[in-house]
Design a protein around this motif. Structure first.
Motif, mmCIF file in Angstrom:
data_model
loop_
_atom_site.group_PDB
_atom_site.id
_atom_site.type_symbol
_atom_site.label_atom_id
_atom_site.label_comp_id
_atom_site.label_asym_id
_atom_site.label_seq_id
_atom_site.Cartn_x
_atom_site.Cartn_y
_atom_site.Cartn_z
ATOM 1 N N PRO A 156 0.809 -1.224 0.000
ATOM 2 C CA PRO A 156 0.000 0.000 0.000
ATOM 3 C C PRO A 156 0.843 1.275 0.000
ATOM 4 N N LEU A 204 0.419 4.260 -2.581
ATOM 5 C CA LEU A 204 0.064 5.599 -2.095
ATOM 6 C C LEU A 204 1.036 6.656 -2.595
ATOM 7 N N PRO A 264 -4.340 6.073 3.713
ATOM 8 C CA PRO A 264 -4.902 5.563 2.448
ATOM 9 C C PRO A 264 -6.230 6.205 2.074
ATOM 10 N N LEU A 272 -6.949 -0.425 0.338
ATOM 11 C CA LEU A 272 -5.619 -0.159 0.917
ATOM 12 C C LEU A 272 -5.705 0.004 2.432
ATOM 13 N N THR A 273 -6.762 0.660 2.901
ATOM 14 C CA THR A 273 -6.947 0.804 4.353
ATOM 15 C C THR A 273 -7.119 -0.558 5.012
ATOM 16 N N VAL A 294 -3.711 -2.234 5.259
ATOM 17 C CA VAL A 294 -2.880 -1.617 6.299
ATOM 18 C C VAL A 294 -3.392 -2.013 7.683
#
Length: 499
Positions: free
Chosen positions: A190, A194, A306, A318-319, A322
């Motif tokens: 990620p 990002l 994210p 992506l969150t 993570v």
């Protein structure tokens, strides 16, 4: 929902892998050191997995947003500590044949009293380290799913303790090695996306050295704006570097391999793995300064970034990744901490039957969860920093002098441990209970290793009377530095043969 689903998958996978190791946990050696049968590569990944904690995944990025570029010194200290571990501790500790730091203290100094005292110090360090892990689990789960903070704390405690209680060190090793790979993938991938999605303008704001706030861009750490950047930086480096040498759950790991050479290989492998990982929390901190400069909770910056950069489904995915990586950090670190805590409670204080070790896991988890519930407002790195300071002020001088100086005595070690744990925990308590004006005094109390470590070393040396040195001190030290250990007849024997 994606975040909750990803965390649930990590939890299920962790439990499945942990239960797979149950078949090997039938005795105290199985439970504490996996019968010394873990290969160096797996062990290095497992150590990196348990060492990369909430302070690394969440706390470092949050401190970078809050305190500036100087927060990167935390990552430097966390990694550099293993250089000293590889050079000074790993090989001799493995040759000692001891399972835990209190085991080593009794072997080296011949004192049951010093063993019990070390067991109590283990409890202090492990609780200070466990509280922020469970706190971070509660914060992240609340952020991604909306469930109350206490649910995440209690849930993480139940999952970790159940896995460790049934499988011990072998289960922990498999789970932690899996977690390192998971964390690296779910934090690194990620981060790379990002950087690309941020766009040229935000990338330049985040990574270009021009146009930054001079105070934020200062390459030194200024704790709580005390105006003492040099003192703050040196204090943090001493605590994180020397503290790594004294962390009980780290020391235990070097007894899970076949010999001293393998232990050193493990330590070197950990340095490489940590060096790779610590590149990525910095990315979240630098991006967070641009897209989330004033978060309500600095410890969740890594999870916020994210969504701020890529709103919508991409950001949600992506969150979720993570959040899963962060949750893996809490689980893997907590596993090693609970094993060391269980060893301190049962093996070192009350006699280590397998049933008592498992009861120690349950008792330690309950205590850590109870203390983590009211700790929601305390920064993760503050608590972890205190744990490192206590370890640096107690077990670092004990192991260094015990391994490299024949003149250390039980009386000197006892005095040094009392001074080290008393001053380092006392300074932390003063910081919590009083409202000091920012300045040199507040820095020396908030991060006291810069003066508590030399004081503990000096106390152990000065209180070790030459007349109290036992006649077998030379032989015990010699055994720590040979490829094997010498019996009294001069025959070279393995540690297992001498136990």
């Amino acid at each position: 929902m994606l975040g909750l689903a990803s965390i649930s998958l990590v939890l299920v996978a962790s439990v499945v892998i942990g239960v797979w190791g149950v078949r090997a946990a039938r005795s105290t050696p199985d439970f504490l050191v996996a019968s010394r049968r873990i290969v160096p590569g797996w062990n290095a990944m497992a150590i990196a997995g348990e060492y990369v904690s909430a302070a690394s995944v969440l706390g470092l990025a949050g401190l970078l947003v809050k305190n500036g570029v100087g927060a990167m010194w935390y990552g430097v200290g966390f990694t550099a500590g293993y250089v000293l571990v590889a050079a000074l501790v790993a090989g001799p500790m493995r040759r000692s044949g001891a399972y835990t730091v209190p085991d080593f203290a009794e072997y080296r100094l011949g004192s049951r009293r010093i063993r019990r005292m070390c067991g109590l110090v283990v409890l202090v360090i492990m609780l200070l380290y466990l509280i922020p892990q469970f706190k971070a689990a509660g914060v992240v789960l609340e952020l991604v799913s909306g469930v109350p903070y206490w649910v995440g704390v209690v849930g993480a405690g139940l999952v970790v303790s159940s896995t460790i209680a049934v499988g011990g060190m072998r289960s922990a090793t498999y789970v932690q090695a899996f977690h390192y790979l998971l964390k690296l993938a779910f934090i690194a991938v990620p981060a790379l996306f990002l950087i690309f999605l941020a766009g040229p303008e935000r990338r330049e704001q985040a990574f270009a050295p021009t146009g930054l706030d001079p105070d934020w861009a200062r390459p030194l750490l200024d704790l709580d704006g005390a105006g003492q950047p040099v003192l703050s930086t040196v204090s943090i480096l001493i605590a994180t570097t020397l503290g790594a040498m004294g962390l009980p759950h780290v020391v235990m790991r070097f007894h899970t391999v076949a010999g001293a050479r393998a232990a050193r290989r493990v330590a070197v492998g950990v340095i490489v793995l940590l060096g790779v990982f610590y590149l990525f929390p910095v990315v979240y901190g630098l991006l967070g300064r641009v897209v989330a400069p004033n978060p309500s909770e600095t410890d969740v910056v890594t999870v916020l970034v994210p969504g701020e950069i890529a709103p919508g489904m991409v950001g949600a995915v992506l969150t979720a990744l993570v959040a899963a990586g962060a949750f893996a950090a809490f689980l893997s670190t907590s596993s090693g901490l609970l094993l060391a805590l269980a060893g301190g409670l049962s093996h070192d204080l009350f006699g280590g039957s397998l049933s008592r070790l498992r009861a120690g896991v349950a008792a330690g988890t309950g205590l850590a969860v109870a203390l983590a519930l009211p700790a929601a407002e305390v920064d993760i790195n503050v608590l972890v920093g205190w744990a490192f300071a206590v370890a640096a002020s107690t077990f670092c001088p004990l192991l260094t002098l015990g391994i490299w100086w024949r003149g250390l005595t039980a009386g000197g070690a006892t005095a040094g441990l009392l001074v080290g744990v008393g001053t380092s925990t006392g300074a932390a308590m003063v910081t919590v209970l009083t409202d000091l004006e920012p300045g040199a005094v507040s820095v020396l109390l908030a991060q006291p290793a810069i003066w508590t470590v030399p004081l503990a070393f000096a106390t152990m040396i000065l209180a070790s009377r030459p007349a109290a040195i036992p006649e077998w001190a030379d032989e015990s030290v010699l055994r720590l530095h040979l490829p094997g250990r010498l019996s009294r007849s001069g025959e070279l024997l393995s540690p297992e043969q001498l136990r």
